[in-house]
Design a protein around this motif. Structure first.
Motif, PDB file in Angstrom:
ATOM      1  N   ASP A  52       5.314  15.541  -5.610  1.00 41.11           N
ATOM      2  CA  ASP A  52       5.753  16.930  -5.790  1.00 41.11           C
ATOM      3  C   ASP A  52       5.981  17.264  -7.264  1.00 41.11           C
ATOM      4  OD1 ASP A  52       7.919  15.240  -5.987  1.00 41.11           O
ATOM      5  OD2 ASP A  52       9.309  16.556  -4.931  1.00 41.11           O
ATOM      6  N   VAL A  53       5.162  16.673  -8.155  1.00 35.93           N
ATOM      7  CA  VAL A  53       5.318  17.025  -9.581  1.00 35.93           C
ATOM      8  C   VAL A  53       4.733  18.400  -9.905  1.00 35.93           C
ATOM      9  CG1 VAL A  53       5.596  14.918 -10.954  1.00 35.93           C
ATOM     10  CG2 VAL A  53       3.336  15.523 -10.066  1.00 35.93           C
ATOM     11  N   ASP A  54       3.721  18.806  -9.145  1.00 32.11           N
ATOM     12  CA  ASP A  54       3.104  20.108  -9.428  1.00 32.11           C
ATOM     13  C   ASP A  54       3.905  21.167  -8.662  1.00 32.11           C
ATOM     14  OD1 ASP A  54       1.478  22.176 -10.063  1.00 32.11           O
ATOM     15  OD2 ASP A  54      -0.364  21.320  -9.232  1.00 32.11           O
ATOM     16  N   THR A  55       5.134  21.371  -9.141  1.00 30.76           N
ATOM     17  CA  THR A  55       6.109  22.189  -8.402  1.00 30.76           C
ATOM     18  C   THR A  55       5.570  23.561  -7.977  1.00 30.76           C
ATOM     19  OG1 THR A  55       7.702  21.074  -9.782  1.00 30.76           O
ATOM     20  CG2 THR A  55       8.549  22.874  -8.451  1.00 30.76           C
ATOM     21  N   PRO A  56       4.829  24.277  -8.851  1.00 34.15           N
ATOM     22  CA  PRO A  56       4.374  25.601  -8.413  1.00 34.15           C
ATOM     23  C   PRO A  56       3.486  25.565  -7.169  1.00 34.15           C
ATOM     24  CG  PRO A  56       4.032  25.298 -10.792  1.00 34.15           C
ATOM     25  CD  PRO A  56       4.457  23.973 -10.243  1.00 34.15           C
ATOM     26  N   ARG A  57       2.818  24.423  -6.911  1.00 32.46           N
ATOM     27  CA  ARG A  57       1.921  24.357  -5.745  1.00 32.46           C
ATOM     28  C   ARG A  57       2.637  23.813  -4.502  1.00 32.46           C
ATOM     29  NH1 ARG A  57      -2.182  20.673  -6.403  1.00 32.46           N
ATOM     30  NH2 ARG A  57      -3.113  21.463  -4.504  1.00 32.46           N
ATOM     31  N   CYS A  58       3.875  23.331  -4.675  1.00 35.39           N
ATOM     32  CA  CYS A  58       4.567  22.720  -3.531  1.00 35.39           C
ATOM     33  C   CYS A  58       5.123  23.805  -2.604  1.00 35.39           C
ATOM     34  CB  CYS A  58       5.697  21.812  -4.009  1.00 35.39           C
ATOM     35  SG  CYS A  58       5.043  20.390  -4.878  1.00 35.39           S
ATOM     36  N   VAL A  59       5.120  23.489  -1.320  1.00 35.08           N
ATOM     37  CA  VAL A  59       5.593  24.444  -0.316  1.00 35.08           C
ATOM     38  C   VAL A  59       6.879  23.873   0.275  1.00 35.08           C
ATOM     39  CG1 VAL A  59       5.044  25.430   1.950  1.00 35.08           C
ATOM     40  CG2 VAL A  59       3.248  25.209   0.202  1.00 35.08           C
ATOM     41  N   SER A  60       7.912  24.683   0.288  1.00 33.98           N
ATOM     42  CA  SER A  60       9.202  24.214   0.784  1.00 33.98           C
ATOM     43  C   SER A  60       9.069  23.739   2.241  1.00 33.98           C
ATOM     44  CB  SER A  60      10.178  25.376   0.626  1.00 33.98           C
ATOM     45  OG  SER A  60      11.262  25.183   1.439  1.00 33.98           O
ATOM     46  N   GLY A  61       9.622  22.569   2.531  1.00 27.34           N
ATOM     47  CA  GLY A  61       9.597  22.031   3.901  1.00 27.34           C
ATOM     48  C   GLY A  61       8.317  21.269   4.235  1.00 27.34           C
ATOM     49  N   ALA A  62       7.289  21.348   3.369  1.00 27.61           N
ATOM     50  CA  ALA A  62       6.009  20.705   3.715  1.00 27.61           C
ATOM     51  C   ALA A  62       6.149  19.180   3.766  1.00 27.61           C
ATOM     52  CB  ALA A  62       4.913  21.100   2.720  1.00 27.61           C
ATOM     53  N   GLY A 114       0.833  -1.196   0.000  1.00 28.52           N
ATOM     54  CA  GLY A 114       0.000   0.000   0.000  1.00 28.52           C
ATOM     55  C   GLY A 114       0.866   1.243   0.000  1.00 28.52           C
ATOM     56  N   ARG A 115       0.217   2.382  -0.051  1.00 27.29           N
ATOM     57  CA  ARG A 115       0.994   3.628  -0.052  1.00 27.29           C
ATOM     58  C   ARG A 115       0.150   4.794   0.401  1.00 27.29           C
ATOM     59  NH1 ARG A 115      -2.205   6.820  -3.308  1.00 27.29           N
ATOM     60  NH2 ARG A 115      -2.210   6.266  -5.507  1.00 27.29           N
ATOM     61  N   PHE A 116       0.855   5.816   0.899  1.00 26.57           N
ATOM     62  CA  PHE A 116       0.226   7.109   1.141  1.00 26.57           C
ATOM     63  C   PHE A 116       1.013   8.093   0.285  1.00 26.57           C
ATOM     64  CE2 PHE A 116      -0.177  11.010   3.905  1.00 26.57           C
ATOM     65  CZ  PHE A 116      -1.479  11.282   3.528  1.00 26.57           C
ATOM     66  N   ALA A 117       0.300   8.963  -0.434  1.00 25.37           N
ATOM     67  CA  ALA A 117       0.967   9.766  -1.463  1.00 25.37           C
ATOM     68  C   ALA A 117       0.579  11.243  -1.346  1.00 25.37           C
ATOM     69  CB  ALA A 117       0.598   9.210  -2.840  1.00 25.37           C
ATOM     70  N   PRO A 118       1.034  11.900  -0.276  1.00 27.56           N
ATOM     71  CA  PRO A 118       0.620  13.299  -0.103  1.00 27.56           C
ATOM     72  C   PRO A 118       1.306  14.243  -1.080  1.00 27.56           C
ATOM     73  CG  PRO A 118       2.224  12.684   1.579  1.00 27.56           C
ATOM     74  CD  PRO A 118       1.914  11.428   0.805  1.00 27.56           C
ATOM     75  N   SER A 119       0.599  15.294  -1.459  1.00 33.87           N
ATOM     76  CA  SER A 119       1.215  16.388  -2.212  1.00 33.87           C
ATOM     77  C   SER A 119       1.728  17.387  -1.180  1.00 33.87           C
ATOM     78  CB  SER A 119       0.185  17.084  -3.100  1.00 33.87           C
ATOM     79  OG  SER A 119      -0.418  16.132  -3.947  1.00 33.87           O
ATOM     80  N   PRO A 120       2.985  17.795  -1.272  1.00 39.39           N
ATOM     81  CA  PRO A 120       3.532  18.678  -0.221  1.00 39.39           C
ATOM     82  C   PRO A 120       3.147  20.138  -0.444  1.00 39.39           C
ATOM     83  CG  PRO A 120       5.246  18.092  -1.773  1.00 39.39           C
ATOM     84  CD  PRO A 120       4.005  17.390  -2.249  1.00 39.39           C
ATOM     85  N   THR A 121       1.835  20.378  -0.446  1.00 40.41           N
ATOM     86  CA  THR A 121       1.350  21.740  -0.658  1.00 40.41           C
ATOM     87  C   THR A 121       1.010  22.400   0.671  1.00 40.41           C
ATOM     88  OG1 THR A 121      -0.843  20.792  -1.004  1.00 40.41           O
ATOM     89  CG2 THR A 121       0.444  21.267  -2.970  1.00 40.41           C
ATOM     90  N   GLY A 122       1.258  21.696   1.764  1.00 41.22           N
ATOM     91  CA  GLY A 122       0.987  22.221   3.101  1.00 41.22           C
ATOM     92  C   GLY A 122       0.999  21.050   4.064  1.00 41.22           C
ATOM     93  N   PRO A 123       0.819  21.331   5.375  1.00 37.99           N
ATOM     94  CA  PRO A 123       0.862  20.250   6.363  1.00 37.99           C
ATOM     95  C   PRO A 123      -0.354  19.326   6.279  1.00 37.99           C
ATOM     96  CG  PRO A 123       0.448  22.385   7.416  1.00 37.99           C
ATOM     97  CD  PRO A 123       0.597  22.652   5.947  1.00 37.99           C
TER      98      PRO A 123
END
Ligand code: GLU
Length: 325
Positions: A51-61, A13-22
């Motif tokens: 993190d493919v949608d780089t413009p929406r990613c937040v550094s450190g998230a 299984g997997r969890f696949a968060p987008s790092p756009t925030g906490p």
């Protein structure tokens, strides 16, 4: 496509968060459910940072999300994979689709698409995306390609795909144009992908990889057998199954979890300002997530430790979902 994980895994299984925030209360539900499902099935639980949608990613998230999960006792069984490092795999999959005639370049801007839809008499409802009208399907007519699209309309998959006994049966019937699939919580599902979304984007005009392609390539490459994620993603599943069929990779089982709504009745999301989880009260946050998943409350919420609570919920999850095999 080559799947990079060895011999016939029983459950990954997997969890696949987008790092756009906490992580917030809604994303913890999906994280907890996917972890419980993996543990209830004696499987592995992997983590993928989307993190493919780089413009929406937040550094450190991403790092913060991993800390939040660790505080909740949800630890992955392998180091996280980062989509931003996997562009070569996505390119290879796109090349395969292009060479098979399943993908084509598209020159349309958003405005071009809206104009073409309006010319067809389609009015956009609030929040509803209209299907791509197919302008570039049969050639660019001298224009320059900006993005790449999957040719849903011409994709003809006549074979019924049957996975193992209790797994989903995915059928894309040319005659009825309906993709049918089974969700372990929602039951039988179906979508006419051509009329609901049309030829969808694989690589965006700004050069970034689209979620649909990246998620399918990664689920296959990581050998994922079970996708457990929020119900807001359920209507993406038919597009992903079509891509799996086109790329010749297995279709995982799917289970979509209930969403958490805010006071305004809308799904909690980073976009509408959902609060980050309070790391000082992980058991409290986990208990809220467990309640959304229909799992039993803790008898003594203040005396429990996280590992005992998780063990109780693994047993309850096993009873509710009974394992996939
Ligand atoms: N990255 C997506 C999100 O954070 C989840 C994708 C998936 O689980 O397929 O919403």
């Amino acid at each position: 496509m080559t799947v990079g994980v060895g011999a016939a895994p029983r459950y990954i299984g997997r969890f696949a968060p987008s790092p756009t925030g906490p992580l917030h209360a809604g994303s913890l539900v999906a994280a907890l459910a996917s972890w419980l499902d993996a543990r209830a099935n004696g499987g592995q639980w992997l983590m993928r940072i989307e993190d493919v949608d780089t413009p929406r990613c937040v550094s450190g998230a991403a790092e913060f999300i991993l800390q939040q999960l660790a505080a909740c006792g949800l630890l992955p069984d392998a180091p996280p994979q980062w989509q931003s490092a996997r562009g070569a795999l996505y390119q290879r999959a796109l090349d395969q689709l292009v060479s098979q005639g399943h993908a084509y370049p598209c020159a349309c801007s958003r405005k071009d698409i809206e104009d073409a839809q309006a010319a067809l008499g389609h009015a956009r409802e609030r929040h509803a995306a209209l299907p791509y009208p197919g302008t570039c399907r049969h050639g660019l007519q001298g224009r320059t390609g900006r993005s790449w699209r999957f040719n849903v309309t011409d994709f003809k998959q006549k074979r019924a795909l049957a996975l193992d006994s209790k797994a989903l049966i995915a059928i894309y019937s040319v005659a009825i144009n309906l993709l049918q699939w089974h969700d372990r919580r929602l039951g039988p599902q179906q979508q006419d992908v051509a009329s609901a979304v049309g030829d969808f984007v694989l690589r965006r005009a700004d050069g970034f990889w689209a979620y649909q392609l990246a998620v399918v390539v990664d689920d296959a490459n990581q050998g994922i057998t079970d996708v457990v994620r929020g119900e807001d993603l359920a209507d993406n599943t038919p597009r992903q199954i079509l891509l799996q069929q086109a790329l010749g990779v297995p279709t995982p089982r799917y289970l979509h979890t209930p969403l958490v709504c805010g006071d305004n009745g809308e799904k909690l999301s980073k976009q509408n300002g959902a609060q980050a989880l309070d790391l000082t009260e992980p058991l409290h946050a986990l208990s809220d997530a467990a309640r959304v998943l229909g799992l039993p409350p803790l008898a003594h919420p203040h005396n429990n430790c996280i590992s005992d609570a998780l063990a109780l919920w693994v047993a309850a999850w096993r009873r509710n979902y009974n394992g996939p095999s």
